[in-house]
Design an enzyme around this catalytic site. Sequence first.
Site, PDB file in Angstrom:
ATOM      1  N   SER A  37      -4.422  -1.232  -7.066  1.00 55.25           N
ATOM      2  CA  SER A  37      -4.471  -0.315  -6.405  1.00 55.25           C
ATOM      3  C   SER A  37      -3.677   0.117  -5.546  1.00 55.25           C
ATOM      4  O   SER A  37      -2.931  -0.601  -4.459  1.00 55.25           O
ATOM      5  CB  SER A  37      -6.454  -0.630  -5.693  1.00 55.25           C
ATOM      6  OG  SER A  37      -7.163  -1.681  -6.404  1.00 55.25           O
ATOM      7  N   HIS A  68      -5.737   6.068  -9.362  1.00 54.02           N
ATOM      8  CA  HIS A  68      -4.888   4.660 -10.379  1.00 54.02           C
ATOM      9  C   HIS A  68      -4.481   5.432 -11.586  1.00 54.02           C
ATOM     10  O   HIS A  68      -5.345   5.968 -12.772  1.00 54.02           O
ATOM     11  CB  HIS A  68      -6.264   3.911 -11.334  1.00 54.02           C
ATOM     12  CG  HIS A  68      -6.186   2.931 -10.365  1.00 54.02           C
ATOM     13  ND1 HIS A  68      -5.497   1.512 -10.352  1.00 54.02           N
ATOM     14  CD2 HIS A  68      -6.991   2.313  -9.820  1.00 54.02           C
ATOM     15  CE1 HIS A  68      -5.721   0.457  -9.930  1.00 54.02           C
ATOM     16  NE2 HIS A  68      -6.844   0.849  -8.857  1.00 54.02           N
ATOM     17  N   HIS A  90      -9.598  -2.223 -14.962  1.00 49.11           N
ATOM     18  CA  HIS A  90     -10.706  -3.024 -14.391  1.00 49.11           C
ATOM     19  C   HIS A  90     -11.848  -3.624 -15.117  1.00 49.11           C
ATOM     20  O   HIS A  90     -12.223  -2.325 -15.766  1.00 49.11           O
ATOM     21  CB  HIS A  90     -11.410  -2.649 -13.047  1.00 49.11           C
ATOM     22  CG  HIS A  90     -10.027  -2.487 -12.040  1.00 49.11           C
ATOM     23  ND1 HIS A  90      -8.961  -1.190 -12.144  1.00 49.11           N
ATOM     24  CD2 HIS A  90      -9.180  -3.323 -11.700  1.00 49.11           C
ATOM     25  CE1 HIS A  90      -7.666  -1.193 -11.216  1.00 49.11           C
ATOM     26  NE2 HIS A  90      -7.980  -3.030 -10.544  1.00 49.11           N
ATOM     27  N   TYR A  92     -14.288  -3.652 -14.390  1.00 52.49           N
ATOM     28  CA  TYR A  92     -16.096  -3.491 -13.363  1.00 52.49           C
ATOM     29  C   TYR A  92     -15.753  -1.537 -13.735  1.00 52.49           C
ATOM     30  O   TYR A  92     -17.450  -0.825 -13.528  1.00 52.49           O
ATOM     31  CB  TYR A  92     -15.348  -2.844 -11.466  1.00 52.49           C
ATOM     32  CG  TYR A  92     -14.381  -2.288 -11.082  1.00 52.49           C
ATOM     33  CD1 TYR A  92     -14.406  -1.211 -11.192  1.00 52.49           C
ATOM     34  CD2 TYR A  92     -13.529  -2.930 -10.702  1.00 52.49           C
ATOM     35  CE1 TYR A  92     -13.033  -0.558 -10.607  1.00 52.49           C
ATOM     36  CE2 TYR A  92     -12.447  -2.321  -9.630  1.00 52.49           C
ATOM     37  CZ  TYR A  92     -12.502  -1.802 -10.021  1.00 52.49           C
ATOM     38  OH  TYR A  92     -11.253  -0.517  -9.668  1.00 52.49           O
ATOM     39  N   GLU A  93     -14.666  -1.183 -15.077  1.00 48.90           N
ATOM     40  CA  GLU A  93     -15.270   0.120 -15.329  1.00 48.90           C
ATOM     41  C   GLU A  93     -16.053  -0.135 -16.774  1.00 48.90           C
ATOM     42  O   GLU A  93     -16.710   1.147 -17.766  1.00 48.90           O
ATOM     43  CB  GLU A  93     -14.015   0.435 -15.476  1.00 48.90           C
ATOM     44  CG  GLU A  93     -12.857   0.869 -14.305  1.00 48.90           C
ATOM     45  CD  GLU A  93     -11.713   1.126 -14.615  1.00 48.90           C
ATOM     46  OE1 GLU A  93     -11.164   2.155 -15.131  1.00 48.90           O
ATOM     47  OE2 GLU A  93     -10.597   0.417 -14.275  1.00 48.90           O
ATOM     48  N   ALA A 120      -4.508  -5.619  -4.507  1.00 50.20           N
ATOM     49  CA  ALA A 120      -4.415  -5.288  -3.324  1.00 50.20           C
ATOM     50  C   ALA A 120      -5.774  -6.575  -3.049  1.00 50.20           C
ATOM     51  O   ALA A 120      -6.950  -6.589  -4.279  1.00 50.20           O
ATOM     52  CB  ALA A 120      -5.221  -4.236  -2.908  1.00 50.20           C
ATOM     53  N   MET A 218     -10.504  -7.735  -7.602  1.00 52.35           N
ATOM     54  CA  MET A 218     -11.086  -7.665  -9.372  1.00 52.35           C
ATOM     55  C   MET A 218     -10.473  -7.575 -10.209  1.00 52.35           C
ATOM     56  O   MET A 218     -10.612  -6.818 -11.142  1.00 52.35           O
ATOM     57  CB  MET A 218     -11.673  -6.349  -8.747  1.00 52.35           C
ATOM     58  CG  MET A 218     -13.081  -6.154  -7.444  1.00 52.35           C
ATOM     59  SD  MET A 218     -14.213  -5.232  -7.293  1.00 52.35           S
ATOM     60  CE  MET A 218     -14.642  -5.208  -5.071  1.00 52.35           C
ATOM     61  N   SER A 219      -9.114  -7.745 -10.486  1.00 55.25           N
ATOM     62  CA  SER A 219      -8.160  -8.029 -11.130  1.00 55.25           C
ATOM     63  C   SER A 219      -7.700  -8.652 -11.857  1.00 55.25           C
ATOM     64  O   SER A 219      -7.925 -10.397 -11.082  1.00 55.25           O
ATOM     65  CB  SER A 219      -7.262  -6.918 -11.215  1.00 55.25           C
ATOM     66  OG  SER A 219      -6.086  -6.837  -9.736  1.00 55.25           O
ATOM     67  N   ASN A 242      -7.108  -6.250   3.308  1.00 56.66           N
ATOM     68  CA  ASN A 242      -8.048  -5.885   4.499  1.00 56.66           C
ATOM     69  C   ASN A 242      -9.030  -7.396   4.435  1.00 56.66           C
ATOM     70  O   ASN A 242      -8.602  -8.410   3.503  1.00 56.66           O
ATOM     71  CB  ASN A 242      -9.639  -5.492   4.303  1.00 56.66           C
ATOM     72  CG  ASN A 242     -10.170  -6.291   2.442  1.00 56.66           C
ATOM     73  OD1 ASN A 242      -9.816  -5.579   1.337  1.00 56.66           O
ATOM     74  ND2 ASN A 242     -11.103  -6.953   2.023  1.00 56.66           N
ATOM     75  N   HIS A 254     -13.359   1.067   0.042  1.00 53.88           N
ATOM     76  CA  HIS A 254     -12.190   1.711  -0.644  1.00 53.88           C
ATOM     77  C   HIS A 254     -11.101   2.128  -0.691  1.00 53.88           C
ATOM     78  O   HIS A 254     -10.323   1.988  -0.933  1.00 53.88           O
ATOM     79  CB  HIS A 254     -12.338   1.887  -1.810  1.00 53.88           C
ATOM     80  CG  HIS A 254     -11.781   2.313  -3.193  1.00 53.88           C
ATOM     81  ND1 HIS A 254     -11.194   1.066  -3.516  1.00 53.88           N
ATOM     82  CD2 HIS A 254     -11.301   3.077  -3.567  1.00 53.88           C
ATOM     83  CE1 HIS A 254     -10.025   1.516  -4.727  1.00 53.88           C
ATOM     84  NE2 HIS A 254      -9.615   2.812  -4.599  1.00 53.88           N
TER      85      HIS A 254
HETATM   86  N1  HPA Z   1     -12.699  -8.192  -2.169  1.00 53.75           N
HETATM   87  C1  HPA Z   1     -12.368  -7.644  -3.828  1.00 53.75           C
HETATM   88  N2  HPA Z   1     -11.775  -6.715  -3.413  1.00 53.75           N
HETATM   89  C2  HPA Z   1     -10.849  -6.309  -3.054  1.00 53.75           C
HETATM   90  C3  HPA Z   1     -10.635  -6.587  -1.643  1.00 53.75           C
HETATM   91  C4  HPA Z   1     -11.752  -7.210  -1.216  1.00 53.75           C
HETATM   92  O1  HPA Z   1     -12.097  -7.760  -0.285  1.00 53.75           O
HETATM   93  N3  HPA Z   1      -9.924  -6.225  -1.550  1.00 53.75           N
HETATM   94  C5  HPA Z   1      -9.051  -5.411  -1.841  1.00 53.75           C
HETATM   95  N4  HPA Z   1      -9.743  -6.051  -3.534  1.00 53.75           N
END
Ligand code: HPA
Length: 279
Positions: A37, A68, A90, A92-93, A120, A218-219, A242, A254
Amino acid sequence: MQQPLENNIDQEQLAEAVDVVHEEFGELCETAIILGSGLGVLAEQLKNAHFLATKDIPGYPPSTVAGHRGRWVVGELEGEKILAVQGRIHGYEGHAATVLAFPVHILASCGIKNLVMTNAAGAINRFYAPGHFMAIDDQINLTFANPLIGKNDEGLGPRFPDMSAPYDRSLSRKLVHIGTRLGIKMHRGIYVGVRGPSYESAAEIRMFERIGADAVGMSTVVEVIAAVQRGMRVIGISCISNMATGIANQPLSHDEVTEAAEKVKDDFLLLITKLVHEI
Ligand code: HPA
């Protein structure tokens, strides 16, 4: 009567995809990087670049996430040839784990030996901060999915791949040295992969902390299982975007994740450029 099990990878489609990639790029290099990401900027920096839209690769799953862009780019980073995968897909898609692994199988079948996985991630480890990087030492797969479920084709790799060292330790050490020399804040740690798309609750993050995770995203984990099965040398890089939920006392968005990746893109470019010379 029970239906015969399907192969977890459609060999015919894989062969077609490999043909298309070879037709477009000709002789390939040995190293590919899957961009996470907000990290697609690397693909734009490649010199003498050739592009292939993923929609033109047979069987390639479509990406639905903003930020993406679905394309493969072959080009040079300071003279070193690399294939960049821009627009990762991903779980989640809605894609099944076998589908998520399809790009990795194409790369492996095209002769790619080294796979740089980038993402990320949210920091669980309290010594981390946004803008830091983590070389992934190991992973925890909490997606509850596995790309190797189904009938295994021994031609692709073993039924029960060893996962004692999914990430190449010496490359991981090298990455930390390279970053530290460049003045970039580097860590080595454990990545926990979840399915998303909701961010985690604070209670979930406390659980992840207790089971030994340093960063969450998430990847990556599902793709890495397929890469290990295919015998690829994997290096994982998390860009800390983050602090995970509850670690810092603020809600997550996001936009925050993509903005943070934008801010560290110069460090990311430097890091990868130096890394590909050392692989
Ligand atoms: N959680 C899950 N996926 C992420 C995060 C997070 O805090 N930051 C970037 N991708």
